[in-house]
Scaffold this active site. Sequence first.
Site, mmCIF file in Angstrom:
data_model
loop_
_atom_site.group_PDB
_atom_site.id
_atom_site.type_symbol
_atom_site.label_atom_id
_atom_site.label_comp_id
_atom_site.label_asym_id
_atom_site.label_seq_id
_atom_site.Cartn_x
_atom_site.Cartn_y
_atom_site.Cartn_z
ATOM 1 N N SER A 1 0.985 -1.139 -0.200
ATOM 2 C CA SER A 1 -0.055 -0.016 -0.026
ATOM 3 C C SER A 1 0.781 1.207 -0.007
ATOM 4 O O SER A 1 2.060 1.298 0.387
ATOM 5 C CB SER A 1 -0.717 0.217 1.218
ATOM 6 O OG SER A 1 -0.127 0.116 2.263
ATOM 7 N N ILE B 1 -0.130 5.607 12.997
ATOM 8 C CA ILE B 1 0.960 6.169 12.248
ATOM 9 C C ILE B 1 0.960 7.595 12.896
ATOM 10 O O ILE B 1 2.158 8.024 13.233
ATOM 11 C CB ILE B 1 0.885 6.081 10.804
ATOM 12 C CG1 ILE B 1 0.765 4.684 10.380
ATOM 13 C CG2 ILE B 1 2.104 6.892 10.333
ATOM 14 C CD1 ILE B 1 0.793 4.516 8.923
ATOM 15 N N GLY C 1 -4.506 7.427 6.670
ATOM 16 C CA GLY C 1 -4.836 6.012 6.128
ATOM 17 C C GLY C 1 -3.878 5.857 4.830
ATOM 18 O O GLY C 1 -3.350 6.546 4.389
ATOM 19 N N ARG C 2 -4.082 4.325 4.260
ATOM 20 C CA ARG C 2 -3.276 4.013 3.320
ATOM 21 C C ARG C 2 -4.048 3.202 1.956
ATOM 22 O O ARG C 2 -5.180 2.580 2.398
ATOM 23 C CB ARG C 2 -2.228 2.956 3.829
ATOM 24 C CG ARG C 2 -1.423 3.634 4.654
ATOM 25 C CD ARG C 2 -0.135 2.687 5.222
ATOM 26 N NE ARG C 2 0.767 2.352 4.113
ATOM 27 C CZ ARG C 2 1.600 2.865 3.903
ATOM 28 N NH1 ARG C 2 1.894 4.084 4.013
ATOM 29 N NH2 ARG C 2 2.458 2.284 2.805
ATOM 30 N N HIS D 1 6.952 -13.528 39.156
ATOM 31 C CA HIS D 1 6.986 -12.247 40.142
ATOM 32 C C HIS D 1 8.465 -11.570 40.276
ATOM 33 O O HIS D 1 9.207 -12.569 40.679
ATOM 34 C CB HIS D 1 6.265 -12.619 41.372
ATOM 35 C CG HIS D 1 6.359 -11.512 42.502
ATOM 36 N ND1 HIS D 1 5.304 -10.315 42.344
ATOM 37 C CD2 HIS D 1 7.312 -10.925 43.498
ATOM 38 C CE1 HIS D 1 5.679 -9.554 43.170
ATOM 39 N NE2 HIS D 1 6.673 -9.973 43.684
HETATM 40 C C1 LIG Z 1 4.759 4.424 9.485
HETATM 41 C C2 LIG Z 1 4.272 3.022 9.521
HETATM 42 C C3 LIG Z 1 4.392 2.213 10.770
HETATM 43 C C4 LIG Z 1 3.925 0.902 10.670
HETATM 44 N N1 LIG Z 1 3.786 0.242 12.033
HETATM 45 C C5 LIG Z 1 3.299 -1.031 11.842
HETATM 46 C C6 LIG Z 1 3.497 -1.592 12.927
HETATM 47 O O1 LIG Z 1 4.054 -1.308 13.985
HETATM 48 N N2 LIG Z 1 3.071 -3.167 13.021
HETATM 49 C C7 LIG Z 1 2.269 -3.536 11.970
HETATM 50 O O2 LIG Z 1 2.159 -4.676 11.865
HETATM 51 N N3 LIG Z 1 2.255 -2.939 10.832
HETATM 52 C C8 LIG Z 1 2.858 -1.548 10.706
HETATM 53 N N4 LIG Z 1 2.746 -0.749 9.485
HETATM 54 C C9 LIG Z 1 1.822 -1.338 8.519
HETATM 55 C C10 LIG Z 1 2.892 -2.404 7.814
HETATM 56 O O3 LIG Z 1 4.010 -1.656 7.246
HETATM 57 C C11 LIG Z 1 2.030 -2.926 6.430
HETATM 58 O O4 LIG Z 1 0.864 -3.556 7.015
HETATM 59 C C12 LIG Z 1 2.966 -4.137 5.915
HETATM 60 O O5 LIG Z 1 4.043 -3.449 5.318
HETATM 61 C C13 LIG Z 1 2.061 -4.532 4.728
HETATM 62 O O6 LIG Z 1 3.000 -5.687 4.173
HETATM 63 P P1 LIG Z 1 2.807 -6.209 2.315
HETATM 64 O O7 LIG Z 1 3.933 -7.117 2.343
HETATM 65 O O8 LIG Z 1 1.257 -6.296 2.116
HETATM 66 O O9 LIG Z 1 3.308 -4.809 1.605
HETATM 67 P P2 LIG Z 1 4.366 -3.677 1.839
HETATM 68 O O10 LIG Z 1 5.336 -3.985 2.984
HETATM 69 O O11 LIG Z 1 3.954 -2.302 1.259
HETATM 70 O O12 LIG Z 1 5.687 -4.400 0.581
HETATM 71 C C14 LIG Z 1 5.116 -4.198 -0.744
HETATM 72 C C15 LIG Z 1 6.367 -4.468 -1.669
HETATM 73 O O13 LIG Z 1 6.210 -4.597 -2.975
HETATM 74 C C16 LIG Z 1 6.816 -3.843 -3.689
HETATM 75 N N5 LIG Z 1 6.273 -3.551 -4.804
HETATM 76 C C17 LIG Z 1 4.809 -2.866 -5.148
HETATM 77 N N6 LIG Z 1 4.571 -3.247 -6.561
HETATM 78 C C18 LIG Z 1 5.636 -3.810 -7.230
HETATM 79 C C19 LIG Z 1 5.749 -4.290 -8.375
HETATM 80 N N7 LIG Z 1 4.783 -4.166 -9.429
HETATM 81 N N8 LIG Z 1 7.025 -5.054 -8.614
HETATM 82 C C20 LIG Z 1 7.872 -5.429 -7.752
HETATM 83 N N9 LIG Z 1 7.553 -4.878 -6.507
HETATM 84 C C21 LIG Z 1 6.575 -4.211 -5.925
HETATM 85 C C22 LIG Z 1 7.102 -2.470 -2.911
HETATM 86 O O14 LIG Z 1 8.295 -1.773 -3.304
HETATM 87 C C23 LIG Z 1 7.174 -3.223 -1.495
HETATM 88 O O15 LIG Z 1 8.631 -3.489 -1.296
HETATM 89 C C24 LIG Z 1 3.169 0.281 9.745
HETATM 90 C C25 LIG Z 1 3.025 1.249 8.428
HETATM 91 C C26 LIG Z 1 3.744 2.577 8.269
HETATM 92 C C27 LIG Z 1 3.508 3.288 7.315
#
Ligand SMILES: Cc1cc2nc3c(=O)[nH]c(=O)nc-3n(C[C@H](O)[C@H](O)[C@H](O)COP(=O)(O)OP(=O)(O)OC[C@H]3O[C@@H](n4cnc5c(N)ncnc54)[C@H](O)[C@@H]3O)c2cc1C
EC number: 1.8.1.4
Length: 475
Positions: free
Chosen positions: A155, A194, A281-282, A454
């Site tokens: 996202s 966030i 949001g995202r 404890h």
């Molecule tokens: C500031 C912040 C703090 C957060 N803290 C927490 C927390 O403490 N705990 C928690 O559980 N969640 C947290 N989150 C949420 C968490 O980061 C996400 O829920 C999680 O990263 C989602 O994982 P994902 O694998 O779905 O996607 P992402 O982590 O977004 O990874 C997607 C990857 O796909 C790559 N990509 C996209 N399209 C393509 C393509 N076409 N070809 C090749 N690569 C591509 C991107 O570059 C990225 O590397 C936080 C988010 C933010 C922004």
Amino acid sequence: MSKQFDVVVIGGGPGGYIAAIRAAQLGFNVACIDEWKNAAGGPAPGGTCTNVGCIPSKALLQSSEHFEHASKHFAEHGISTGKVEMDVAKMIARKDGVVKQNNDGILYLFKKNKVSFFHGRGSFVAAKDGAYEIKVAGAAEEVIVGKQVIVATGSNARPLPGAEFDEVNILSNDGALRVGAVPKKLGVIGSGVIGLEMGSVWRRLGAEVTILEALPTFLGAADEGVAKEALKAFTKQGLKIELGVKISEIKNGKKGVTVSYADAKGAAQELAVDKLIVSIGRVPNTTGLNPEAVGLQLDERGAIVVDGDCRTNLPGVWAVGDVVRGPMLAHKAEEEGVAVAERIAGQHGHVNFATVPWVIYTSPEIAWVGRTEQQLKADGVAYKAGQFPFLANGRARALGDTTGFVKILADAASDEILGVHIVGPMASELIAEAVMAMEFKASSEDIARICHAHPSLSESTKEAALAVDKRTLNF
Ligand SMILES: Cc1cc2nc3c(=O)[nH]c(=O)nc-3n(C[C@H](O)[C@H](O)[C@H](O)COP(=O)(O)OP(=O)(O)OC[C@H]3O[C@@H](n4cnc5c(N)ncnc54)[C@H](O)[C@@H]3O)c2cc1C
């Protein structure tokens, strides 16, 4: 001839890289494609979580917490330090180092598990002979073929119309994690996880922080009691949180940002800040994926449509993590990734959405699993509640952090635990016991009868369980 794989994973965040490793463990020939670049243009797998999310935010929260302890709380332990100063550049460099350790760790895990890593953007080309052709556009361009495809493209931060991210004055999570100096005045739009975490970092380092929230209630998803306690604590720390605001205009100028808004009473207000973090949001990310090439179905939010098992409308194509429905949490993405790899192997991968924990790493920390009191009331469920304050916990007193409580909600008839809500020290760690208890369908009596070390904060969980039956021993 194109390279052939059993499983191609597009996206190397927690959903994607974990799916790739689990699929490799199960004996598949796996490729993972990720496009994230580090500052030198090299690969930086780990996604939002590792690069601009979970990991760097926790690194900054830790640094800023040390700063706050050293400046405000060491003296009560008899430690004198003189004036405590913060070198922001060094803090950011440490955070970058932590991120790099995680990026490198994932590259090592790919090697260890024989996952072929491709650095570049993956996009669908065509469905052919029961498999999918995927173009990888990186330093070079090539087409690879996967019999099964797992999309985990994550996202992006949702922009506020009229306040585009420039990452100089108007910051997404990305810019908020690499501010070069403590802003005198910081505005945050959105009081979600966030916004609160980032607001806390810069408040601890000395910024005057105002958080503007459109909703009339604070942390509406959390248990009301927890949200109330947290709001009280944040306000006492100096975070200014305004609820029920309506933003009319945001002006980004050379000297900073001015936000015009109506407060909850409808009165016109203006907030002038040096930096503005927009955390409203995202949005699911499918940029460059070319879903049209194969007819992959998206919903009106741009999320990939999946069933309860992460199957898309296409045979052999799955999607996990932030790009599909459900909470945008790293551990939810990981669980889905594992479950999909196991389903591809013919196993019964499973994710229990009812026991996904939520954590906010502020101080006090907030964590919960299961249903809130307001949800149980709305669902018409008869329940019993037990609550124990950290004020009455010996370890919390020794730590010097007695804010908050543990609350356990249990079914009135069966005593099965329906929800656990914690606000206070190390809530992020304490919640694990509650998740395990709920996964095993434990009753509050089960926790009440388990021996807890404890002195430990976890004794508060036991005492909250005893409180369900009105028999706390230490309160
Ligand atoms: C500031 C912040 C703090 C957060 N803290 C927490 C927390 O403490 N705990 C928690 O559980 N969640 C947290 N989150 C949420 C968490 O980061 C996400 O829920 C999680 O990263 C989602 O994982 P994902 O694998 O779905 O996607 P992402 O982590 O977004 O990874 C997607 C990857 O796909 C790559 N990509 C996209 N399209 C393509 C393509 N076409 N070809 C090749 N690569 C591509 C991107 O570059 C990225 O590397 C936080 C988010 C933010 C922004």
